[in-house]
Enzyme design. Structure first.
Site, PDB file in Angstrom:
ATOM      1  N   SER A  72       0.820  -1.212   0.000  1.00 34.65           N
ATOM      2  CA  SER A  72       0.000   0.000   0.000  1.00 34.65           C
ATOM      3  C   SER A  72       0.855   1.265   0.000  1.00 34.65           C
ATOM      4  O   SER A  72       0.488   2.274  -0.599  1.00 34.65           O
ATOM      5  CB  SER A  72      -0.933   0.008   1.225  1.00 34.65           C
ATOM      6  OG  SER A  72      -1.877  -1.040   1.143  1.00 34.65           O
ATOM      7  N   THR A  84      -7.637  -6.682  -0.544  1.00 35.81           N
ATOM      8  CA  THR A  84      -6.312  -6.107  -0.331  1.00 35.81           C
ATOM      9  C   THR A  84      -5.614  -5.632  -1.599  1.00 35.81           C
ATOM     10  O   THR A  84      -4.738  -4.772  -1.504  1.00 35.81           O
ATOM     11  CB  THR A  84      -5.384  -7.115   0.384  1.00 35.81           C
ATOM     12  OG1 THR A  84      -5.442  -8.382  -0.287  1.00 35.81           O
ATOM     13  CG2 THR A  84      -5.800  -7.304   1.830  1.00 35.81           C
ATOM     14  N   GLU A 130      -4.935  -3.570  -5.132  1.00 35.03           N
ATOM     15  CA  GLU A 130      -5.270  -2.202  -5.550  1.00 35.03           C
ATOM     16  C   GLU A 130      -5.632  -1.338  -4.342  1.00 35.03           C
ATOM     17  O   GLU A 130      -6.440  -0.414  -4.441  1.00 35.03           O
ATOM     18  CB  GLU A 130      -6.414  -2.194  -6.576  1.00 35.03           C
ATOM     19  CG  GLU A 130      -6.187  -3.054  -7.790  1.00 35.03           C
ATOM     20  CD  GLU A 130      -5.052  -2.556  -8.662  1.00 35.03           C
ATOM     21  OE1 GLU A 130      -4.630  -1.408  -8.490  1.00 35.03           O
ATOM     22  OE2 GLU A 130      -4.581  -3.333  -9.502  1.00 35.03           O
TER      23      GLU A 130
END
Length: 681
Positions: free
Chosen positions: A199, A470, A472
């Protein structure tokens, strides 16, 4: 009083057990008399006449390109590549998940070639405009309804690799790469995530420098945590990749940039100074060859920098019209928006498939009778079964409208709307994929043991779609981004003393809604109450969130630390924003329908969506938006709505427009599908 002796205890237990056995024998006797074998009866025979035209409902639900969708459904059903099998006198198409991951990947490539030969991908990258983009979305949605692996493989190639070239590249890149990408002569992947950073894209460790003597960029993975990870297509098939890397020019880090690098030659051999490894077997998506990539000082031409945002001159000078590093970084995340759009939409269709299967099954499967000589009861006639499935059905309708809205604002995007698209796509991607996983689990359980069979789709779809929470963007992180954007808007309004504008926050300028002290059924089903209760929650949570952040900063904490400490309010606020936005979209969809049966049905579904959301979110009680008595009234109203929607359940899932072949045997004649005659011998 003396305790009973061991003999007395044994005698007492024997007496109780005898009583149980006698009672069981008495209850069981009538059922031992002759009874006819169970027979499948199509639910259409027992369902009441449709009060609305489900073809019209499908037009509203799918929203666009119905003919293109049906054309592609037909192409897939008629080809042996899509694994057609007969069960219960019907043909069903579904991937063979008993195959090894190598076999699944081979089949994915064969199916891509078939669809390519049929012209499915024509114009996906070389046509422009909203109509072309909406057609691409529609066809990609149909592909995903067949196989998530196939859709993800194509999504990486066309939406991520191809999208990056479109967004980040300039004419020289478009001319060189787009047509070959559309024709699948080049097979692209998208190397952003790393072992050490998912992320947090800003923290990736791959480093690219510029050699002005040769006019080349040099890409390097300086450590093991910098290896590119989970790269779809990299393990077996991709010839090229978009590499996201820190760009270091003359000793200065200019931040994350995107480059084109070749990783395989035309014969499939790995290129020099590149190492590729397999990510291994996964709980789902084994038709996608996820891989890992290391770059060992790989040299690429200067022209392979995707330079719409920034460029490097031949002599090594860094140029960018966007001087602010934060804004420049945000520009590099644009392709992820299209990824979130496709993920959200595919999750809606996954929910539709599972609900269509589970509800059709519950309209023909019986269990237990209320009295000895009465027939067994249909599963969906049990109030508890209605409670399990029908609120999820209503929410799926709401999220279907939301997904269509998301697609529309995406294809009509402007520089001014980018912020809204980022916030809405982040919120909807999280809300819709969470809903999908919950729906799949509930539908799996509602089908009992039949839900475990891969041929019945639902159980396996759970593992196929789990990744959506989870990839993208982690859903929890996305919701915190939504809340940060709302907070920034709130602070800007306070500082500049101006009205709210955008993100649907204009309601914050109006007087605070007042909820009646005693809510009736009429109140609960009114769009005014529903809008008021959602707006009240959002405005209060946003005010609380801003106050808590301010208080922590006053105490000497940094803004970043304050945001971390306020994560619970942030998550509540993200959901409140999502629910209020989705309700407004639903109301707009209703308003576009002429009064009559269709509008009445949408009103019922909308009330169910809102009230189930109110019932399930404890913030309505925690912060006092509803009294305990009114909360109890909401619960009773949801039960009443379940009873009212029961008679419409078949028409509502038929309105999804999913071909029978894309469902499963238990959605139809599950007795015949499991008969001895069906056993392969």
């Amino acid at each position: 009083m003396a305790s009973p002796s061991p003999d007395d205890q044994v005698a007492r237990r024997a007496q109780v057990l005898a009583g149980h056995l006698h009672a069981f024998h008495s209850l069981s006797e009538p059922s031992l008399s002759s009874s006819p074998c169970l027979q499948y009866s199509p639910p259409e025979l027992a369902s009441p006449p449709d009060e609305f035209n489900f073809h019209d409902m499908r037009k509203i639900m799918d929203g666009h390109n119905l003919q293109d969708r049906d054309w592609l459904f037909g192409l897939m059903i008629q080809s042996k590549l899509f694994n057609p099998k007969v069960a219960g006198g019907r043909v069903f198409v579904s991937p063979d998940y008993n195959q090894s991951k190598e076999q699944q990947r081979e089949m994915t490539m064969k199916r891509i070639q078939y669809l390519l030969d049929c012209g499915v991908f024509q114009g996906w990258l070389t046509d422009s405009g909203p109509e072309a983009e909406m057609r691409k979305f529609a066809l990609h949605e149909v592909i995903g309804m067949y196989d998530h692996s196939l859709a993800v493989k194509l999504g990486v190639h066309y939406f991520l690799w191809g999208g990056a070239i479109q967004f980040f590249g300039t004419k020289r890149h478009h001319d060189k790469w787009l047509r070959d990408t559309e024709n699948y002569a080049i097979k692209g992947c998208f190397a952003m995530s790393e072992l050490g950073h998912g992320s947090n894209v800003r923290g990736i460790e791959t480093v690219t420098t510029y050699d002005s003597k040769t006019g080349e960029f040099v890409i390097n993975s300086p450590c093991e945590s910098a290896q590119k990870y989970w790269i779809g297509g990299a393990a077996n098939h991709a010839t090229h990749t978009i590499v996201f890397s820190q760009l270091n020019i003359n000793g200065r880090n200019q931040g994350v940039h995107a480059f084109i690098a070749q990783i395989r030659d035309t014969d499939g051999n790995i290129c020099p100074n590149i190492r590729v490894a397999e990510c291994g077997h996964k709980i789902g998506l084994n038709g996608v060859d996820n891989g890992r990539i290391w770059f060992d000082n790989v040299r690429i031409p200067r022209e392979n920098l995707l330079n719409s945002v920034a460029d490097v001159t031949p002599d090594g000078k860094y140029l960018s019209a966007i001087k602010d590093p934060d804004q420049r970084f945000a520009a590099f995340l644009a392709p992820l928006t299209s990824g979130r759009v496709t993920i959200a939409v595919s999750a809606v269709y996954s929910s539709k498939i599972s609900l269509a299967i589970a509800i059709r099954y519950s309209l023909t499967r019986r269990a237990f009778s209320l009295a000895p000589n009465l027939p067994e009861v249909l599963l969906l006639d049990y109030p508890s079964h209605q409670r399990r499935l029908l609120p999820l059905l209503a929410k799926t309708y709401a999220l279907s409208f939301a997904a269509n809205y998301l697609k529309m604002i995406y294809v009509k995007r402007t520089p001014e709307s980018n912020k809204t698209i980022h916030v809405v796509s982040s919120a909807f991607k999280a809300i819709i994929t969470w809903h999908n996983m919950r729906t799949l689990q509930e539908c799996r359980e509602a089908c009992g043991g039949q839900g475990l069979k891969t041929e019945n789709r639902i159980g396996h779809m759970k593992s196929e779609y789990d990744v959506q929470s989870t990839f993208e963007g982690d859903n929890n992180v996305l919701m915190q981004q939504v809340s940060k954007a709302l907070l920034a808007e709130y602070i800007a309004v306070q500082k500049r003393n101006r009205p709210f504008k955008g993100l649907g926050l204009e309601h914050m300028d109006r007087s605070c809604p007042v909820i009646p002290s005693q809510l009736t059924s009429s109140n609960l089903r009114s769009s005014q109450f529903q809008t008021d209760i959602f707006c009240l929650r959002e405005r209060d949570l946003l005010t609380r969130f801003a106050a808590e952040i301010s208080q922590l900063q006053t105490q000497g904490q940094s803004r970043e630390y304050a945001l971390l400490q306020s994560y619970q309010l942030a998550e509540d606020l993200g959901r409140a924003f999502s629910d209020r936005t989705i309700l407004q979209i639903f109301l707009d969809a209703e308003a576009a329908v002429s009064s009559g049966p269709l509008e009445n049905e949408l009103s019922l579904l909308r009330s169910m969506y809102v009230l189930m959301s109110v019932e399930e979110d404890v913030s309505f009680l925690r912060y006092g938006y509803l009294s305990p008595d009114n909360a109890a009234g909401v619960r009773k109203e949801v039960t009443k709505l379940c009873s009212e929607l029961r008679g419409h359940a078949l028409a509502l899932v038929s309105s999804f427009g999913i071909p029978d072949a894309f469902l499963s045997p238990i959605a139809f004649d599950w007795v015949e599908a499991n008969a001895w005659s069906s056993v392969e011998r």
